[in-house]
Design a protein around this motif. Structure first.
Motif, PDB file in Angstrom:
ATOM      1  N   SER A 153     -48.631 -33.807 -25.806  1.00  0.00           N
ATOM      2  CA  SER A 153     -49.719 -34.514 -25.123  1.00  0.00           C
ATOM      3  C   SER A 153     -49.199 -35.484 -24.058  1.00  0.00           C
ATOM      4  O   SER A 153     -49.959 -35.927 -23.195  1.00  0.00           O
ATOM      5  CB  SER A 153     -50.581 -35.271 -26.140  1.00  0.00           C
ATOM      6  OG  SER A 153     -49.880 -36.372 -26.692  1.00  0.00           O
ATOM      7  N   ASN A 157     -50.253 -30.681 -17.977  1.00  0.00           N
ATOM      8  CA  ASN A 157     -50.843 -29.435 -18.462  1.00  0.00           C
ATOM      9  C   ASN A 157     -50.016 -28.215 -18.066  1.00  0.00           C
ATOM     10  O   ASN A 157     -49.921 -27.242 -18.820  1.00  0.00           O
ATOM     11  CB  ASN A 157     -52.276 -29.286 -17.954  1.00  0.00           C
ATOM     12  CG  ASN A 157     -53.242 -30.176 -18.709  1.00  0.00           C
ATOM     13  OD1 ASN A 157     -52.903 -30.775 -19.733  1.00  0.00           O
ATOM     14  ND2 ASN A 157     -54.465 -30.282 -18.217  1.00  0.00           N
ATOM     15  N   GLU A 188     -56.103 -32.724 -24.653  1.00  0.00           N
ATOM     16  CA  GLU A 188     -57.039 -33.712 -24.115  1.00  0.00           C
ATOM     17  C   GLU A 188     -57.618 -34.565 -25.228  1.00  0.00           C
ATOM     18  O   GLU A 188     -57.764 -35.788 -25.087  1.00  0.00           O
ATOM     19  CB  GLU A 188     -58.157 -32.994 -23.353  1.00  0.00           C
ATOM     20  CG  GLU A 188     -58.856 -33.850 -22.318  1.00  0.00           C
ATOM     21  CD  GLU A 188     -57.899 -34.497 -21.332  1.00  0.00           C
ATOM     22  OE1 GLU A 188     -58.051 -35.713 -21.073  1.00  0.00           O
ATOM     23  OE2 GLU A 188     -56.983 -33.810 -20.831  1.00  0.00           O
ATOM     24  N   ARG A 191     -54.918 -37.057 -26.372  1.00  0.00           N
ATOM     25  CA  ARG A 191     -54.744 -38.138 -25.393  1.00  0.00           C
ATOM     26  C   ARG A 191     -55.847 -39.178 -25.517  1.00  0.00           C
ATOM     27  O   ARG A 191     -55.609 -40.380 -25.331  1.00  0.00           O
ATOM     28  CB  ARG A 191     -54.716 -37.550 -23.982  1.00  0.00           C
ATOM     29  CG  ARG A 191     -53.461 -36.747 -23.667  1.00  0.00           C
ATOM     30  CD  ARG A 191     -53.634 -35.890 -22.438  1.00  0.00           C
ATOM     31  NE  ARG A 191     -52.493 -34.993 -22.229  1.00  0.00           N
ATOM     32  CZ  ARG A 191     -52.567 -33.821 -21.622  1.00  0.00           C
ATOM     33  NH1 ARG A 191     -53.737 -33.402 -21.145  1.00  0.00           N
ATOM     34  NH2 ARG A 191     -51.495 -33.064 -21.494  1.00  0.00           N
ATOM     35  N   GLN A 192     -57.044 -38.734 -25.837  1.00  0.00           N
ATOM     36  CA  GLN A 192     -58.163 -39.664 -25.940  1.00  0.00           C
ATOM     37  C   GLN A 192     -58.139 -40.478 -27.231  1.00  0.00           C
ATOM     38  O   GLN A 192     -58.382 -41.687 -27.206  1.00  0.00           O
ATOM     39  CB  GLN A 192     -59.495 -38.889 -25.833  1.00  0.00           C
ATOM     40  CG  GLN A 192     -59.768 -38.331 -24.444  1.00  0.00           C
ATOM     41  CD  GLN A 192     -61.091 -37.602 -24.358  1.00  0.00           C
ATOM     42  OE1 GLN A 192     -61.977 -37.782 -25.197  1.00  0.00           O
ATOM     43  NE2 GLN A 192     -61.242 -36.765 -23.345  1.00  0.00           N
TER      44      GLN A 192
END
Length: 253
Positions: A153, A157, A188, A191-192
């Motif tokens: 992460s 990408n 994603e 990461r959040q």
């Protein structure tokens, strides 16, 4: 579990055997005879004897003439002691792992990226009869592990896609949740929320929650995680997340 491709550069045999010997002592935490070491390393006794004699002469091993058994010397213990302190100050990551295992009661793992793989550097096992176990030193495809995904992460990408393709290259029937689109969606999400969570996708019936270990310097990133049977992990999910965050803040300070 799919195998990783062999690296282009093959390790020197003598170095590989020496490190395998030290890894053996690390796993067993006990002295060993020539026969036991020969069996563990899968090499002839004559080769084992030469290796052991060389390491005794260099004071990396101690030999008990009465029992005819070998054990690493204190010199070995001091070889890497400075590394943990250089990265984490007064805190030793292995001590942090012991505390996490005491806090939660489940298996605690430390991992690092090795090429397209995730290697388990240290594992503190639970005492539960039913447990999630990982052999120390094992390397698995990085995109197919909880600790590996939290490390991925941190990459772009495009880098993630390249690694996923390498991990899936030898697979004939890749599950949907290991394909590029699914992995990128998971990146994603990680990461959040700040942590990975496998929920049985990497090991059926088990869940691992992993977080990144931040340290000063330019060393390779490490990830730490707690894993166990899904039912037990579900019951203490928030406790696991809070404990990881608390212990990692201690390292950051």
């Amino acid at each position: 579990m799919p195998k990783l491709r062999k690296p282009d550069a093959q390790p020197v045999k003598s170095a590989m055997r020496t490190l395998a010997l030290l890894e053996h002592f690390r796993r067993t935490k006990a002295s060993a005879s020539v026969t036991e070491i020969s069996d563990a390393l899968g090499i002839p006794q004559s080769s084992s004897s030469m290796l052991l004699k060389s390491l005794v002469a260099l004071n990396y091993l101690e030999y008990d003439a009465e029992t005819r058994r070998f054990l690493p010397s204190y010199r070995v213990a001091l070889l890497g002691d400075w590394i943990q302190r250089a990265r984490f100050g007064d805190e030793r990551i292995t001590d942090i792992m012991d505390r996490l295992q005491a806090d939660i009661g489940e298996t605690v793992m430390l991992g690092q990226q090795v090429g397209a793989g995730l290697q388990y550097l240290h594992v503190v096992n639970t005492t539960h009869r039913i447990q999630f176990t990982i052999p120390i030193g094992e390397v698995r495809p990085i995109s197919r592990t909880g600790l590996g995904q939290v490390l991925l992460s941190c990459k772009s990408n495009s880098q993630v896609r390249a690694i996923v393709r390498r991990n899936n290259a030898d697979g004939t029937d890749v599950p949907a949740h290991f394909r590029e689109t699914a992995i990128l969606q998971e990146m994603e999400a990680i990461r959040q929320r700040g942590f990975s969570e496998t929920k049985g996708r990497t090991t059926p019936g088990a869940n691992t929650i992993g977080m990144l270990i931040r340290s000063s310097g330019k060393q390779s990133l490490l990830a730490i995680g707690i894993g166990g049977p899904t039912d037990r992990m579900d019951a203490k999910r928030q406790q696991v997340i809070d404990a990881l965050r608390h212990r990692l803040r201690m390292i950051a300070r």
